[in-house]
Write a protein that holds these residues in place. Sequence first.
Motif, mmCIF file in Angstrom:
data_model
loop_
_atom_site.group_PDB
_atom_site.id
_atom_site.type_symbol
_atom_site.label_atom_id
_atom_site.label_comp_id
_atom_site.label_asym_id
_atom_site.label_seq_id
_atom_site.Cartn_x
_atom_site.Cartn_y
_atom_site.Cartn_z
ATOM 1 N N PRO A 11 -118.078 6.811 -39.610
ATOM 2 C CA PRO A 11 -118.970 6.865 -38.034
ATOM 3 C C PRO A 11 -120.028 6.537 -37.599
ATOM 4 C CG PRO A 11 -118.406 9.228 -39.594
ATOM 5 C CD PRO A 11 -117.993 7.622 -40.132
ATOM 6 N N LEU A 12 -120.148 6.280 -38.591
ATOM 7 C CA LEU A 12 -121.739 4.967 -38.379
ATOM 8 C C LEU A 12 -121.141 3.868 -37.356
ATOM 9 C CD1 LEU A 12 -123.404 5.820 -42.066
ATOM 10 C CD2 LEU A 12 -123.735 7.398 -39.599
ATOM 11 N N MET A 13 -120.350 3.493 -37.519
ATOM 12 C CA MET A 13 -120.341 1.638 -36.921
ATOM 13 C C MET A 13 -119.947 2.120 -35.330
ATOM 14 S SD MET A 13 -117.561 -0.066 -39.800
ATOM 15 C CE MET A 13 -117.701 -1.468 -39.257
ATOM 16 N N PRO A 14 -120.290 0.927 -34.629
ATOM 17 C CA PRO A 14 -120.460 0.804 -33.628
ATOM 18 C C PRO A 14 -119.021 1.241 -33.521
ATOM 19 C CG PRO A 14 -121.889 -0.683 -33.657
ATOM 20 C CD PRO A 14 -121.334 0.198 -35.099
ATOM 21 N N TRP A 15 -118.176 1.824 -31.581
ATOM 22 C CA TRP A 15 -117.391 1.652 -31.208
ATOM 23 C C TRP A 15 -117.202 0.671 -30.497
ATOM 24 C CZ3 TRP A 15 -112.994 4.326 -32.728
ATOM 25 C CH2 TRP A 15 -112.804 5.214 -32.783
ATOM 26 N N PRO A 16 -115.789 -0.941 -30.272
ATOM 27 C CA PRO A 16 -115.365 -1.669 -29.570
ATOM 28 C C PRO A 16 -115.968 -1.577 -28.217
ATOM 29 C CG PRO A 16 -113.440 -1.627 -31.698
ATOM 30 C CD PRO A 16 -114.914 -0.192 -31.208
ATOM 31 N N ALA A 17 -116.629 -2.320 -27.704
ATOM 32 C CA ALA A 17 -116.667 -2.724 -26.169
ATOM 33 C C ALA A 17 -115.256 -1.959 -25.716
ATOM 34 C CB ALA A 17 -117.420 -3.339 -25.455
ATOM 35 N N TRP A 18 -114.538 -2.653 -25.632
ATOM 36 C CA TRP A 18 -112.638 -3.081 -25.208
ATOM 37 C C TRP A 18 -112.824 -1.686 -24.649
ATOM 38 C CZ3 TRP A 18 -108.833 -2.462 -27.990
ATOM 39 C CH2 TRP A 18 -108.466 -1.754 -29.070
ATOM 40 N N LEU A 19 -112.985 -0.771 -25.757
ATOM 41 C CA LEU A 19 -112.561 0.909 -25.711
ATOM 42 C C LEU A 19 -112.538 1.373 -24.809
ATOM 43 C CD1 LEU A 19 -112.338 1.938 -29.571
ATOM 44 C CD2 LEU A 19 -110.103 1.155 -28.397
ATOM 45 N N TYR A 20 -113.726 1.125 -24.159
ATOM 46 C CA TYR A 20 -114.317 1.465 -23.287
ATOM 47 C C TYR A 20 -114.346 0.497 -21.852
ATOM 48 C CZ TYR A 20 -116.691 4.632 -26.702
ATOM 49 O OH TYR A 20 -117.458 4.654 -27.906
ATOM 50 N N GLY A 21 -113.333 -0.137 -22.097
ATOM 51 C CA GLY A 21 -112.779 -0.461 -20.726
ATOM 52 C C GLY A 21 -114.630 -1.655 -20.301
ATOM 53 N N ASN A 22 -114.981 -2.289 -21.901
ATOM 54 C CA ASN A 22 -116.075 -3.069 -21.378
ATOM 55 C C ASN A 22 -115.494 -4.391 -21.753
ATOM 56 O OD1 ASN A 22 -117.262 -0.890 -20.780
ATOM 57 N ND2 ASN A 22 -118.563 -0.332 -22.216
ATOM 58 N N GLY A 23 -114.752 -5.094 -21.177
ATOM 59 C CA GLY A 23 -114.288 -6.299 -21.543
ATOM 60 C C GLY A 23 -114.050 -6.945 -23.308
ATOM 61 N N GLY A 24 -114.236 -8.230 -23.301
ATOM 62 C CA GLY A 24 -113.972 -8.499 -25.259
ATOM 63 C C GLY A 24 -112.775 -7.485 -25.087
ATOM 64 N N ARG A 25 -112.530 -8.558 -26.360
ATOM 65 C CA ARG A 25 -111.195 -8.806 -27.025
ATOM 66 C C ARG A 25 -110.602 -7.223 -27.699
ATOM 67 N NH1 ARG A 25 -110.012 -14.693 -29.193
ATOM 68 N NH2 ARG A 25 -112.445 -15.449 -28.470
ATOM 69 N N PRO A 26 -109.544 -7.290 -28.346
ATOM 70 C CA PRO A 26 -109.491 -6.555 -29.590
ATOM 71 C C PRO A 26 -109.519 -7.104 -30.794
ATOM 72 C CG PRO A 26 -107.838 -5.933 -28.601
ATOM 73 C CD PRO A 26 -108.003 -7.248 -27.119
ATOM 74 N N GLU A 27 -109.861 -6.287 -32.010
ATOM 75 C CA GLU A 27 -111.248 -6.416 -33.321
ATOM 76 C C GLU A 27 -109.764 -7.618 -33.907
ATOM 77 O OE1 GLU A 27 -111.984 -3.197 -34.580
ATOM 78 O OE2 GLU A 27 -113.291 -3.083 -34.365
ATOM 79 N N LYS A 28 -109.965 -8.374 -34.967
ATOM 80 C CA LYS A 28 -109.307 -9.747 -35.058
ATOM 81 C C LYS A 28 -108.776 -9.067 -36.630
ATOM 82 C CE LYS A 28 -107.836 -14.141 -36.533
ATOM 83 N NZ LYS A 28 -108.670 -15.780 -36.392
#
Length: 59
Positions: A11-28
């Motif tokens: 829970p301490l790690m930030p959520w990836p931006a792509w989950l919020y529709g802010n661009g970027g690609r899924p984690e590798k």
Amino acid sequence: MSDAEWQVIKPLMPWPAWLYGNGGRPEKYCRRRIMDAIRYVVDFSELPRISGSVRTCVV
């Protein structure tokens, strides 16, 4: 890393931006594996200070 340790850290790690529709690609790579690698490097870097020269350490 145990499941209990991961449940504390996750829970301490930030959520990836792509989950919020802010661009970027899924984690590798899996975040848990990345944290395991970081812990390995940090733990290994402590060995010379704790047990002497790196040449005398048996891993």
